[in-house]
Scaffold this active site. Structure first.
Site, PDB file in Angstrom:
ATOM      1  N   ALA A 119       0.814  -1.228   0.000  1.00 55.49           N
ATOM      2  CA  ALA A 119       0.000   0.000   0.000  1.00 55.49           C
ATOM      3  C   ALA A 119       0.843   1.271   0.000  1.00 55.49           C
ATOM      4  O   ALA A 119       0.349   2.346   0.344  1.00 55.49           O
ATOM      5  CB  ALA A 119      -0.953  -0.010   1.184  1.00 55.49           C
ATOM      6  N   GLY A 120       2.128   1.161  -0.371  1.00 55.50           N
ATOM      7  CA  GLY A 120       2.968   2.359  -0.433  1.00 55.50           C
ATOM      8  C   GLY A 120       3.504   2.730   0.937  1.00 55.50           C
ATOM      9  O   GLY A 120       3.522   1.908   1.866  1.00 55.50           O
ATOM     10  N   ASP A 158       6.271   8.849  -6.952  1.00 52.20           N
ATOM     11  CA  ASP A 158       7.708   8.748  -6.698  1.00 52.20           C
ATOM     12  C   ASP A 158       8.163   7.304  -6.800  1.00 52.20           C
ATOM     13  O   ASP A 158       7.428   6.436  -7.269  1.00 52.20           O
ATOM     14  CB  ASP A 158       8.059   9.375  -5.330  1.00 52.20           C
ATOM     15  CG  ASP A 158       7.356   8.704  -4.160  1.00 52.20           C
ATOM     16  OD1 ASP A 158       7.040   7.506  -4.262  1.00 52.20           O
ATOM     17  OD2 ASP A 158       7.127   9.381  -3.135  1.00 52.20           O
ATOM     18  N   HIS A 178      15.371   5.249  -2.405  1.00 49.65           N
ATOM     19  CA  HIS A 178      16.214   5.093  -3.603  1.00 49.65           C
ATOM     20  C   HIS A 178      17.233   3.964  -3.486  1.00 49.65           C
ATOM     21  O   HIS A 178      17.447   3.241  -4.467  1.00 49.65           O
ATOM     22  CB  HIS A 178      16.891   6.422  -3.952  1.00 49.65           C
ATOM     23  CG  HIS A 178      15.918   7.487  -4.377  1.00 49.65           C
ATOM     24  ND1 HIS A 178      16.302   8.726  -4.834  1.00 49.65           N
ATOM     25  CD2 HIS A 178      14.560   7.495  -4.410  1.00 49.65           C
ATOM     26  CE1 HIS A 178      15.224   9.454  -5.121  1.00 49.65           C
ATOM     27  NE2 HIS A 178      14.159   8.729  -4.873  1.00 49.65           N
TER      28      HIS A 178
HETATM   29  O1  T3D Z   1       8.351  10.309   2.833  1.00 51.07           O
HETATM   30  C1  T3D Z   1       7.647   9.553   2.182  1.00 51.07           C
HETATM   31  O2  T3D Z   1       7.116   8.540   2.700  1.00 51.07           O
HETATM   32  C2  T3D Z   1       7.468   9.794   0.723  1.00 51.07           C
HETATM   33  C3  T3D Z   1       7.091   8.586  -0.014  1.00 51.07           C
HETATM   34  C4  T3D Z   1       5.803   8.377  -0.396  1.00 51.07           C
HETATM   35  C5  T3D Z   1       5.477   7.145  -1.148  1.00 51.07           C
HETATM   36  C6  T3D Z   1       4.029   6.765  -1.120  1.00 51.07           C
HETATM   37  O3  T3D Z   1       3.767   5.590  -1.340  1.00 51.07           O
HETATM   38  S1  T3D Z   1       2.815   7.926  -0.850  1.00 51.07           S
HETATM   39  C7  T3D Z   1       1.302   6.939  -0.933  1.00 51.07           C
HETATM   40  C8  T3D Z   1       1.020   6.222   0.361  1.00 51.07           C
HETATM   41  N1  T3D Z   1      -0.067   5.259   0.230  1.00 51.07           N
HETATM   42  C9  T3D Z   1      -1.330   5.618   0.211  1.00 51.07           C
HETATM   43  O4  T3D Z   1      -1.687   6.782   0.264  1.00 51.07           O
HETATM   44  C10 T3D Z   1      -2.367   4.501   0.174  1.00 51.07           C
HETATM   45  C11 T3D Z   1      -3.232   4.551   1.409  1.00 51.07           C
HETATM   46  N2  T3D Z   1      -4.159   3.425   1.444  1.00 51.07           N
HETATM   47  C12 T3D Z   1      -5.265   3.392   0.698  1.00 51.07           C
HETATM   48  O5  T3D Z   1      -5.578   4.277  -0.053  1.00 51.07           O
HETATM   49  C13 T3D Z   1      -6.133   2.189   0.899  1.00 51.07           C
HETATM   50  O6  T3D Z   1      -5.808   1.579   2.117  1.00 51.07           O
HETATM   51  C14 T3D Z   1      -5.966   1.164  -0.239  1.00 51.07           C
HETATM   52  C15 T3D Z   1      -6.606   1.703  -1.524  1.00 51.07           C
HETATM   53  C16 T3D Z   1      -4.521   0.811  -0.468  1.00 51.07           C
HETATM   54  C17 T3D Z   1      -6.716  -0.146   0.149  1.00 51.07           C
HETATM   55  O7  T3D Z   1      -8.053   0.171   0.509  1.00 51.07           O
HETATM   56  P1  T3D Z   1      -8.934  -0.913   1.259  1.00 51.07           P
HETATM   57  O8  T3D Z   1     -10.282  -0.306   1.450  1.00 51.07           O
HETATM   58  O9  T3D Z   1      -8.854  -2.209   0.549  1.00 51.07           O
HETATM   59  O10 T3D Z   1      -8.221  -1.165   2.669  1.00 51.07           O
HETATM   60  P2  T3D Z   1      -8.194  -0.183   3.954  1.00 51.07           P
HETATM   61  O11 T3D Z   1      -9.317  -0.547   4.847  1.00 51.07           O
HETATM   62  O12 T3D Z   1      -8.091   1.222   3.536  1.00 51.07           O
HETATM   63  O13 T3D Z   1      -6.802  -0.623   4.622  1.00 51.07           O
HETATM   64  C18 T3D Z   1      -6.685  -1.808   5.380  1.00 51.07           C
HETATM   65  C19 T3D Z   1      -5.771  -1.517   6.546  1.00 51.07           C
HETATM   66  O14 T3D Z   1      -4.478  -1.161   6.036  1.00 51.07           O
HETATM   67  C20 T3D Z   1      -6.251  -0.305   7.334  1.00 51.07           C
HETATM   68  O15 T3D Z   1      -5.905  -0.504   8.696  1.00 51.07           O
HETATM   69  P3  T3D Z   1      -7.061  -0.816   9.803  1.00 51.07           P
HETATM   70  O16 T3D Z   1      -8.058   0.286   9.736  1.00 51.07           O
HETATM   71  O17 T3D Z   1      -7.635  -2.147   9.378  1.00 51.07           O
HETATM   72  O18 T3D Z   1      -6.301  -0.898  11.100  1.00 51.07           O
HETATM   73  C21 T3D Z   1      -5.422   0.824   6.787  1.00 51.07           C
HETATM   74  O19 T3D Z   1      -5.232   1.901   7.674  1.00 51.07           O
HETATM   75  C22 T3D Z   1      -4.094   0.109   6.532  1.00 51.07           C
HETATM   76  N3  T3D Z   1      -3.320   0.805   5.493  1.00 51.07           N
HETATM   77  C23 T3D Z   1      -3.600   0.878   4.186  1.00 51.07           C
HETATM   78  N4  T3D Z   1      -2.684   1.605   3.557  1.00 51.07           N
HETATM   79  C24 T3D Z   1      -1.801   2.008   4.498  1.00 51.07           C
HETATM   80  C25 T3D Z   1      -2.206   1.501   5.745  1.00 51.07           C
HETATM   81  N5  T3D Z   1      -1.535   1.735   6.866  1.00 51.07           N
HETATM   82  C26 T3D Z   1      -0.412   2.508   6.779  1.00 51.07           C
HETATM   83  N6  T3D Z   1       0.027   3.020   5.606  1.00 51.07           N
HETATM   84  C27 T3D Z   1      -0.637   2.801   4.464  1.00 51.07           C
HETATM   85  N7  T3D Z   1      -0.165   3.301   3.285  1.00 51.07           N
END
Ligand code: T3D
Length: 263
Positions: free
Chosen positions: A65-66, A145, A90
């Site tokens: 999930a990034g 990124d 990187h």
């Molecule tokens: O400094 C830097 O870090 C710069 C670098 C940045 C690089 C990046 O990757 S930025 C992008 C970061 N990622 C996101 O923004 C994605 C965030 N997540 C989502 O949008 C959704 O979770 C998904 C679309 C991936 C999946 O949706 P869904 O409905 O299938 O699952 P959910 O219910 O949202 O997630 C399930 C669990 O995973 C949930 O935890 P919980 O409530 O059951 O305790 C959720 O919080 C956790 N989770 C999902 N994505 C992340 C995460 N926890 C931490 N970080 C996450 N990225």
């Protein structure tokens, strides 16, 4: 007990497998995970490791999930996402890019943000039918990124790349395959076996030629036609001197399968 907290790392018959293993967070990339990935990728690529192919997949219902947003937002310990990328993302992504062996990603579920970038670093991407690809960055006000702005337009063209990046919408695996973003979609239940079989086949292939292929294709993005012809000639000279090339020709003449050793 495993040396790693956030991933499972195995090496078997020349195939290294990294399974991202923080399923409760859909394998979001934590600081610890980046450090452990770097260690694992370095071990796979180390001279004498015996590894001839690498597969990356995820545990549970997500691939990755990034960035782990539960670590206090983006930016890691410095609070500066730019520095965080340079310092800790990187090195992992470059280590993967420089590996002298084929890399496969078996995308078992959502590949979002830098998790999508990670999926696309592979030479061959196979996804489960229920998986989807998401340029999640814009949804939290960031830019793509970890290589997404480089890889994505080359794979699907600027029109689709920019729409994915700007709209932040889920692209299902089938659509990703139709667009040429990934190589293959398989039923969820068949993913592990399909990807592992392919990775095992690559691990028994002519490793040096496979390595040249991945580096040639990577270099083609920055080369003109003439430079690329030169690069091919240099790589072919090296490949043509390998045991595997000799074995491949001999096996052809003897009408038997080649037994490549990676030398
Ligand atoms: O400094 C830097 O870090 C710069 C670098 C940045 C690089 C990046 O990757 S930025 C992008 C970061 N990622 C996101 O923004 C994605 C965030 N997540 C989502 O949008 C959704 O979770 C998904 C679309 C991936 C999946 O949706 P869904 O409905 O299938 O699952 P959910 O219910 O949202 O997630 C399930 C669990 O995973 C949930 O935890 P919980 O409530 O059951 O305790 C959720 O919080 C956790 N989770 C999902 N994505 C992340 C995460 N926890 C931490 N970080 C996450 N990225």
């Amino acid at each position: 007990m495993s040396r790693f907290e956030t991933l499972i790392f195995t090496i078997e018959d020349g195939l290294a497998t990294i399974t991202l293993n923080q399923p409760d967070k859909l394998n979001a990339i934590s600081t610890k995970m980046k450090a452990e990935m770097l260690t694992a990728v370095r071990e796979a690529g180390a001279p004498g490791s015996g590894v001839r192919a690498l597969m990356i997949t995820g545990a549970g219902r997500g691939f990755c999930a990034g960035a782990d947003l539960s670590e206090g937002g983006v930016g890691g310990t410095t609070g500066d996402p730019g520095a965080n990328l340079v310092d800790s993302y990187h090195p992992v992504f470059l280590e993967l890019a420089h590996l002298d062996m084929p890399v496969i990603t078996a995308v078992n579920g959502v590949a979002a943000g830098a998790g999508m970038s990670l999926a696309l670093t592979a030479d061959i991407v196979i996804a489960a039918r229920s998986a989807f690809f998401l340029q999640a960055f814009v949804n939290i006000g960031l830019v793509p990124d970890a290589g997404s702005t480089y890889l994505l337009p080359r794979l699907v063209g600027e029109a689709r790349a920019k729409a994915m990046m700007m709209l932040g919408e889920r692209i299902p695996a089938e659509q990703a395959a139709d667009w040429g973003l990934i190589y293959q979609v398989v039923d969820d239940a068949a993913l592990t076996e399909t990807a592992t079989t392919m990775a095992q086949r690559l691990a028994k292939g002519p490793t040096r030629a496979l390595s040249h292929i991945r580096h040639l294709v990577a270099a083609s993005a920055g080369n003109g036609y003439e430079s690329q012809l030169q690069a091919e000639a240099l790589a072919q000279r090296a490949a043509g001197r390998t045991d595997d090339s000799r074995e491949g020709v001999q096996a052809f003449l003897e009408k038997r399968p080649a037994a490549f050793t990676g030398t």
